[in-house]
Design an enzyme around this catalytic site. Structure first.
Site, PDB file in Angstrom:
ATOM      1  N   GLY A  56       0.819  -1.014  -0.063  1.00  0.00           N
ATOM      2  CA  GLY A  56       0.069  -0.147   0.142  1.00  0.00           C
ATOM      3  C   GLY A  56       0.488   1.185  -0.028  1.00  0.00           C
ATOM      4  CG  ASN A  91      -4.607   4.171  10.254  1.00  0.00           C
ATOM      5  OD1 ASN A  91      -4.668   4.685   9.102  1.00  0.00           O
ATOM      6  ND2 ASN A  91      -3.004   3.804  10.386  1.00  0.00           N
ATOM      7  CD  GLN A 106      -6.172  -0.605   7.672  1.00  0.00           C
ATOM      8  OE1 GLN A 106      -6.828  -1.240   8.711  1.00  0.00           O
ATOM      9  NE2 GLN A 106      -4.718  -0.445   7.991  1.00  0.00           N
ATOM     10  CB  SER A 122      -2.144  -3.134   1.180  1.00  0.00           C
ATOM     11  OG  SER A 122      -0.842  -3.693   1.869  1.00  0.00           O
ATOM     12  CB  ALA A 123      -2.914  -8.640  -1.092  1.00  0.00           C
ATOM     13  CG  HIS A 124       0.020  -6.749   4.472  1.00  0.00           C
ATOM     14  ND1 HIS A 124      -0.365  -6.521   5.911  1.00  0.00           N
ATOM     15  CD2 HIS A 124      -0.048  -5.728   3.893  1.00  0.00           C
ATOM     16  CE1 HIS A 124       0.036  -5.259   6.316  1.00  0.00           C
ATOM     17  NE2 HIS A 124       0.225  -4.787   4.858  1.00  0.00           N
ATOM     18  CB  CYS A 154       8.437   5.019  15.639  1.00  0.00           C
ATOM     19  SG  CYS A 154      10.499   3.907  15.844  1.00  0.00           S
TER      20      CYS A 154
HETATM   21  N1  PLP Z   1      -2.788   2.858   4.425  1.00  0.00           N
HETATM   22  C1  PLP Z   1      -3.296   2.576   5.441  1.00  0.00           C
HETATM   23  C2  PLP Z   1      -4.093   3.100   6.004  1.00  0.00           C
HETATM   24  C3  PLP Z   1      -2.285   1.005   6.003  1.00  0.00           C
HETATM   25  O1  PLP Z   1      -3.377   1.324   7.557  1.00  0.00           O
HETATM   26  C4  PLP Z   1      -1.245   1.141   5.945  1.00  0.00           C
HETATM   27  C5  PLP Z   1      -0.829   0.048   6.873  1.00  0.00           C
HETATM   28  O2  PLP Z   1      -0.652  -0.626   7.666  1.00  0.00           O
HETATM   29  C6  PLP Z   1      -0.723   2.130   4.632  1.00  0.00           C
HETATM   30  C7  PLP Z   1      -1.412   2.470   4.311  1.00  0.00           C
HETATM   31  C8  PLP Z   1       0.532   0.890   4.144  1.00  0.00           C
HETATM   32  O3  PLP Z   1       0.488  -0.646   3.725  1.00  0.00           O
HETATM   33  P1  PLP Z   1       1.605  -1.682   2.834  1.00  0.00           P
HETATM   34  O4  PLP Z   1       1.466  -1.994   5.200  1.00  0.00           O
HETATM   35  O5  PLP Z   1       0.941  -2.859   2.525  1.00  0.00           O
HETATM   36  O6  PLP Z   1       2.571  -0.917   3.418  1.00  0.00           O
END
Ligand code: PLP
Length: 376
Positions: free
Chosen positions: A73, A153, A181, A201-203, A325
């Site tokens: 993502g 998130n 999300q 993002s697939a995970h 962080c």
């Molecule tokens: N955007 C949002 C709203 C997210 O919550 C996250 C990951 O927590 C990301 C982007 C980044 O995704 P990735 O972990 O696949 O880089």
């Protein structure tokens, strides 16, 4: 999810692999040929990837968009900002970014400011919703890009993006939506949002880590060059296993989404009721705002979030602290600060996020443990 390791309540951070995907992984490795190879096996892999791309766009109800696979993502969000490298009218030097975006988008503020853009952070109110009036008043024909996430998130708050997207259309502003999300946690129509691009993002929906996508209408300038892959939009041999897990994770998640949302909403209500019963020093963040079905952000006043996360972890319960962080230093959540919480309160914010393996007994267990911790 209760494994031999404990109770997992950190699904917004990442999800476990879906069991149906785990079962198929070994078979998928049989499709190993490089899709750029011109022999038959290469062609077959390439066709499978194209089929996957089309299927994802149809599942997302965005059949008229294009899709480029990325590593995450994060990369998809970076790619969306490559739009600024297009030939734009010279007056387009303004950028609007919501103050509660993921750090990978907030990073653009410093970068673009150094490049001479006038970057404005869209404020949010205490309820976690971005200030539409600010967008209305500040977005104009000189604005190049506006970026607002669909669901946060940390708090789970869902934005009214249709309205923002309409303002962008009127003023000819590129609108990017971080939708990372959203999948499986809310009923939605991406086509109704009508953004210029979306990131996924697939995970976050039970697929493998290391695979994401930017869904776009207008092809951006690539970040990675030196190869013809992904229509020259992302050089580098494709992550075939990741792509398969993306399609399958999306399919499986959307198949059960409606029932799952209802189930998670019930669990969330129970969790929040129990949390509020624990003490008067408990505050559910953005309690009355439209929120993801699986996410509770809560402040337990007087207990620093790192202490709480560690104490729960020792008991085999895994949640998240709303914090980031920076250069090795933990800072309170920029999201809670943007919502107007003090540093002191923001440092007590934690996120509990549920998923397909969360059951009522896990909610009872976490509130039980919290109750004991609070009475000590
Ligand atoms: N955007 C949002 C709203 C997210 O919550 C996250 C990951 O927590 C990301 C982007 C980044 O995704 P990735 O972990 O696949 O880089």
């Amino acid at each position: 999810m209760k494994t031999s390791k404990g109770i997992y309540l950190d699904y917004n951070s990442t999800t476990p692999l879906h069991p149906a995907i785990k079962e198929k992984l070994l078979d998928w490795t049989e499709i190993f040929a490089n899709p750029s190879s011109i022999h038959q096996l290469g062609k077959e892999t390439s066709e499978i990837i194209e089929k996957a791309r089309k299927e994802i766009l149809e599942l997302l109800d965005l059949p008229h968009y294009n899709l480029v696979f990325t590593s995450s993502g994060t990369e998809a969000n970076h790619l969306a900002f490559q739009f600024l490298k297009e030939k734009l009218p010279s007056r387009k030097k303004k950028v609007l970014i919501s103050s509660i975006e993921h750090p990978c988008i907030l990073y653009q503020i410093e970068k673009l400011s150094k490049l001479g853009y006038e970057v404005q952070k869209i404020p949010v109110s205490k309820n976690g919703l971005v200030d539409i009036n600010f967008v209305n008043d500040n977005l104009d024909f000189d604005t190049a890009i506006c970026s607002v996430m669909l669901a946060n998130n940390e708090t789970g708050v869902i934005q009214n993006l249709k309205e923002i997207s309409e303002i962008c259309k009127e003023k000819e502003v590129y609108f990017h939506c971080d939708a990372v999300q959203s999948i499986g946690k809310m009923e939605l129509s991406f086509s109704e949002i009508d953004a210029d691009s979306f990131s996924f993002s697939a995970h976050k929906f039970y697929g493998l880590k290391g695979i994401g996508a930017l869904v776009y209408q207008q092809k951006p300038k690539p970040i990675f060059v030196g190869g013809m892959q992904e229509k020259e939009l992302r050089a580098g041999t494709e992550n075939i296993l990741g792509i398969f897990s993306f399609v399958e994770g999306l399919k499986l998640t959307l198949e059960t989404q409606s029932q799952e949302i209802l189930r998670l909403q019930k669990l969330k209500s129970k969790l929040e009721r129990e949390l509020k019963n624990l003490s008067q020093n408990v505050e559910i963040i953005a309690e009355n705002s439209p929120r993801l079905s699986n996410t509770t952000c809560v402040i337990l006043k007087g207990i620093p979030n790192h202490v709480l996360v560690h104490k729960l972890s020792q008991k085999g319960i895994y949640i998240s602290r709303g914090a980031a962080c920076h250069s090795g230093v933990w800072e309170p959540s920029h999201v809670l600060l943007a919502m107007g919480y003090s540093h002191e309160l923001a440092e007590c914010g934690v996120r509990i996020s549920m998923g397909i393996f969360t059951e009522e007994e896990h909610i009872l267990e976490i509130t039980n443990v919290l109750s004991k911790l609070l009475s000590n």
